[in-house]
Design an enzyme around this catalytic site. Structure first.
Site, short mmCIF file in Angstrom:
data_model
loop_
_atom_site.label_atom_id
_atom_site.label_comp_id
_atom_site.label_asym_id
_atom_site.label_seq_id
_atom_site.Cartn_x
_atom_site.Cartn_y
_atom_site.Cartn_z
N GLU A 30 4.20 -18.02 -13.49
CA GLU A 30 5.68 -17.44 -13.46
C GLU A 30 6.17 -17.53 -12.06
O GLU A 30 5.32 -17.06 -11.20
CB GLU A 30 5.39 -16.22 -14.22
CG GLU A 30 6.87 -15.47 -14.24
CD GLU A 30 6.92 -14.15 -14.88
OE1 GLU A 30 5.87 -13.48 -15.18
OE2 GLU A 30 8.07 -13.62 -14.97
N ARG A 256 -10.69 -13.57 -15.71
CA ARG A 256 -9.80 -13.48 -14.38
C ARG A 256 -10.88 -13.61 -13.19
O ARG A 256 -12.03 -13.04 -13.43
CB ARG A 256 -8.99 -12.36 -14.18
CG ARG A 256 -7.93 -12.06 -15.19
CD ARG A 256 -7.33 -10.69 -14.90
NE ARG A 256 -6.51 -10.95 -13.81
CZ ARG A 256 -5.33 -11.21 -13.66
NH1 ARG A 256 -4.52 -11.77 -14.96
NH2 ARG A 256 -4.46 -11.14 -12.81
N LYS A 266 0.15 -10.36 -8.50
CA LYS A 266 1.56 -10.59 -7.80
C LYS A 266 2.31 -9.04 -7.48
O LYS A 266 2.72 -9.23 -6.42
CB LYS A 266 2.53 -11.74 -8.44
CG LYS A 266 1.92 -13.14 -8.26
CD LYS A 266 2.74 -14.15 -9.07
CE LYS A 266 2.04 -14.17 -10.47
NZ LYS A 266 2.86 -15.24 -11.14
P1 ATP Z 1 -0.33 -11.86 -11.79
O1 ATP Z 1 -0.54 -10.71 -12.41
O2 ATP Z 1 -0.73 -11.82 -10.38
O3 ATP Z 1 1.30 -11.90 -11.89
P2 ATP Z 1 -0.16 -13.65 -13.80
O4 ATP Z 1 -1.28 -13.82 -14.90
O5 ATP Z 1 1.02 -12.77 -14.37
O6 ATP Z 1 -0.80 -13.10 -12.52
P3 ATP Z 1 0.96 -16.27 -13.82
O7 ATP Z 1 1.71 -16.93 -12.86
O8 ATP Z 1 1.55 -15.73 -15.13
O9 ATP Z 1 0.33 -14.96 -13.35
O10 ATP Z 1 -0.41 -16.94 -14.24
C1 ATP Z 1 -0.52 -18.41 -14.15
C2 ATP Z 1 -2.01 -18.69 -14.51
O11 ATP Z 1 -2.99 -18.11 -13.71
C3 ATP Z 1 -2.27 -18.10 -15.95
O12 ATP Z 1 -2.86 -18.93 -16.99
C4 ATP Z 1 -3.00 -17.08 -15.53
O13 ATP Z 1 -4.04 -16.69 -16.74
C5 ATP Z 1 -3.79 -17.70 -14.32
N1 ATP Z 1 -4.21 -16.45 -13.60
C6 ATP Z 1 -3.33 -15.48 -13.05
N2 ATP Z 1 -4.44 -14.53 -12.22
C7 ATP Z 1 -5.42 -15.00 -12.34
C8 ATP Z 1 -6.85 -14.61 -11.92
N3 ATP Z 1 -6.99 -13.40 -11.21
N4 ATP Z 1 -7.92 -15.25 -12.23
C9 ATP Z 1 -7.87 -16.44 -13.03
N5 ATP Z 1 -6.56 -16.90 -13.40
C10 ATP Z 1 -5.53 -16.24 -13.45
MG MG Z 2 2.43 -12.93 -15.48
#
Ligand code: ATP
Ligand code: MG
Length: 552
Positions: A30, A256, A266
């Site tokens: 995102e 994760r 983020k």
């Molecule tokens: P955040 O909580 O940091 O915003 P998010 O999961 O909302 O993380 P996205 O941009 O939606 O962030 O994630 C893009 C991809 O990266 C998704 O497939 C998500 O599952 C993966 N991802 C995000 N954080 C992690 C993590 N800590 N370890 C492994 N994969 C991750």
């Molecule tokens: Mg997200």
């Protein structure tokens, strides 16, 4: 090599008849912030699968919420993935599918599988129930589909205010899975979208977008983190109810990546910026890809780290020291050796009045790089910690009456000190063994003494600024405390700036050159460094001092 559990799933699918040509993956960020070390794991997982199976990997921006997303994040995300040296097949945007999603939503409405709910969000929330108490059906649940459709179309055209109506899937208010209790598919957001402008006024929710986008892009395996496991039932429900005739994607979940002494979210990283704990997304203390890059981590070291951390089904915390280990391992092979003194004490060689150019290896791992020139003279700096008037036990550095070797130079012996009237040490007077010059071939040059010190020649040294970093948080899992917010655990001493002296060979080096300041660690020039004022960031120390100092 053994397969990780995602590879095992894929192998099983291939065995059961799936065509290898149909394999396709995606990385779906995102664009609401910068990528962090957790994303590195997801990026490496998907792109490495792509490489292994010769399958395309899409980069898909999950841009369904104009309130949080910005195009500057799109640019940063692309830059970071390129820097990691992965190539995506198609650059996709969930917003490109808004029309198709709209048509499918109308299909659900027409088939009595979705309805407009005109209650307030509080009312809707109050009817949700709990995992053990069933939800209550909305009074709008059986509204005529013609009315639903009419309102839905008006919603998308901007004829309603935010919160007046939402479109919900009609599933099961008694489901033990809360996500199946008539989830919201669309809500009105009164903000133009970066890519679709003011065309749409109602925006699809994540769950309604994700699987459908996977389907449109013909993704075979949609890999996401464990918190999405309960969403899988909903993901499959949508795909089952829609009139689809191609490959149906499969959602599979992995753990994760959590890294000790930092946060990987983020939202939390943004808070550190907003509260001025750090100076931006690329602050070298941040676990973002751009922060790690500015700190001096290499793409190789991050990819190696992701591999070493592995792909697992259960959440765990990976030690920051593993990341540092991966950095050291790569930097040792590529970093240029130089001498720098961070906390100087002056050394005067009382029996030496010349000036000469000595030399040292640029990198012992790469003899082909040759040697660099190192000026030597009567007045030198060494580290203050490397001198003690009286040597305690096991102190093999310089002390009165004792000898050390200056790296790539001579053996010196400390004879006396000069102090100010308050007793502060100003200078150490030493004698040099002029026959002991390193690699000069004399008997004395082979003489072994217990310590070897780094040094710089005072008049030739450049004055530079050096940033030394410590952990950003003072506890291992700052966001796992039940009572205290993660901000409570910020380490106020995570950055220390010092003035240092460095040998002149660094002058004119490219900004992305990695250096090993001998005995002190690996360094890279900061983005604000210039030839007038060089600034270096310490990537990592040479040894894991931190873990051992914590153990004491
Ligand atoms: P955040 O909580 O940091 O915003 P998010 O999961 O909302 O993380 P996205 O941009 O939606 O962030 O994630 C893009 C991809 O990266 C998704 O497939 C998500 O599952 C993966 N991802 C995000 N954080 C992690 C993590 N800590 N370890 C492994 N994969 C991750
Ligand atoms: Mg997200």
């Amino acid at each position: 090599m053994s397969l990780n559990f995602i590879e095992q799933i894929i192998e099983q699918d291939l065995k059961e008849g799936m065509n290898k040509k149909n394999l396709r993956f995606r990385f779906p960020p995102e664009p609401n912030g910068y990528l962090h070390i957790g994303h590195v794991k997801a990026i490496c997982l998907n792109f490495n699968l792509g490489k292994k199976y010769g399958a395309p990997v899409n980069l898909r921006f999950d841009d369904t919420n104009p309130q949080k997303e910005e195009s500057k994040y799109v640019d940063a995300i692309k830059r970071d993935i390129k820097w990691l040296d992965y190539k995506w097949d198609k650059e996709c945007y969930a917003s490109d599918y808004f029309q198709q999603l709209f048509e499918w939503a109308v299909f659900l409405i027409d088939n009595n599988l979705a309805y407009i709910d005109s209650q307030s969000s509080e009312e809707i929330a109050s009817q949700k129930g709990t995992p053990i108490i069933p939800g209550k059906e909305s009074p709008y649940r059986d509204q005529d589909s013609k009315i639903n459709k009419e309102i839905f179309i008006k919603m998308t055209k901007g004829e309603f205010e935010e919160g007046e109506h939402v479109l919900r899937a009609k599933i099961n208010m008694n489901s033990p899975n809360m996500l199946m209790r008539d989830p919201v598919l669309y809500r009105v957001i009164n903000k133009p979208h970066d890519r679709t402008g003011s065309k749409w006024k109602a925006y699809p929710m994540y769950d309604w977008t994700h699987g459908e986008s996977d389907y449109i892009e013909k993704i075979s395996h949609s890999l996401c983190t464990l918190e999405f496991k309960p969403h899988r039932e909903l993901y499959n429900w949508f795909l089952k109810k829609l009139p689809l005739n191609q490959l149906i994607p499969k959602q599979r979940e992995f753990a994760r990546l959590n890294l000790s002494y930092t946060v990987t979210s983020k939202r939390k990283l943004k808070k550190l910026i907003d509260k001025a704990v750090v100076q931006g997304w690329d602050d070298p203390r941040m676990p973002t890809i751009s922060g790690l890059r500015r700190r001096g981590y290499t793409p190789e070291s991050l990819r190696k780290f992701a591999l070493a951390a592995g792909v697992s089904k259960r959440e765990n915390v990976i030690e920051a020291s593993l990341l540092e280990f991966c950095a050291r391992e790569h930097l040792n092979k590529i970093a240029y050796r130089v001498n720098a003194v961070l906390n100087p004490i002056k050394i005067t060689l009382t029996n030496y009045n010349e000036e000469e150019i000595l030399s040292g290896e640029i990198n012992p791992e790469q003899p082909k790089l040759g040697r660099r020139k190192i000026p030597f003279s009567k007045t030198l700096y060494i580290e203050r910690e490397d001198f003690k008037e009286k040597a305690p036990k096991k102190f093999f550095r310089l002390s009165l009456g004792n000898e050390v070797r200056l790296k790539n130079a001579y053996i010196i012996k400390a004879e006396s000190v000069i102090k100010d009237e308050k007793g502060n040490l100003l200078e150490v007077l030493c004698k040099v063994d002029i026959k002991s010059k390193s690699e000069s071939g004399t008997e004395e040059s082979k003489r072994k003494v217990k310590g070897t010190l780094h040094w710089v020649s005072q008049e030739h040294a450049l004055k530079v600024e050096v940033n030394l970093y410590d952990r950003l948080f003072s506890v291992s899992s700052p966001d796992q405390d039940k009572d205290k917010d993660f901000m409570h655990f910020v380490n106020p001493y995570s950055l220390k700036k010092v003035q240092a002296f460095i040998e002149p060979s660094v002058k004119g080096s490219k900004p992305d050159t990695h250096f090993q300041f001998q005995r002190l660690g690996y360094f890279i020039q900061d983005k604000n460094s210039s030839s007038q004022k060089m600034i270096f960031n310490r990537t990592v120390t040479l040894r894991d001092n931190w873990t051992s100092s914590q153990r004491k």
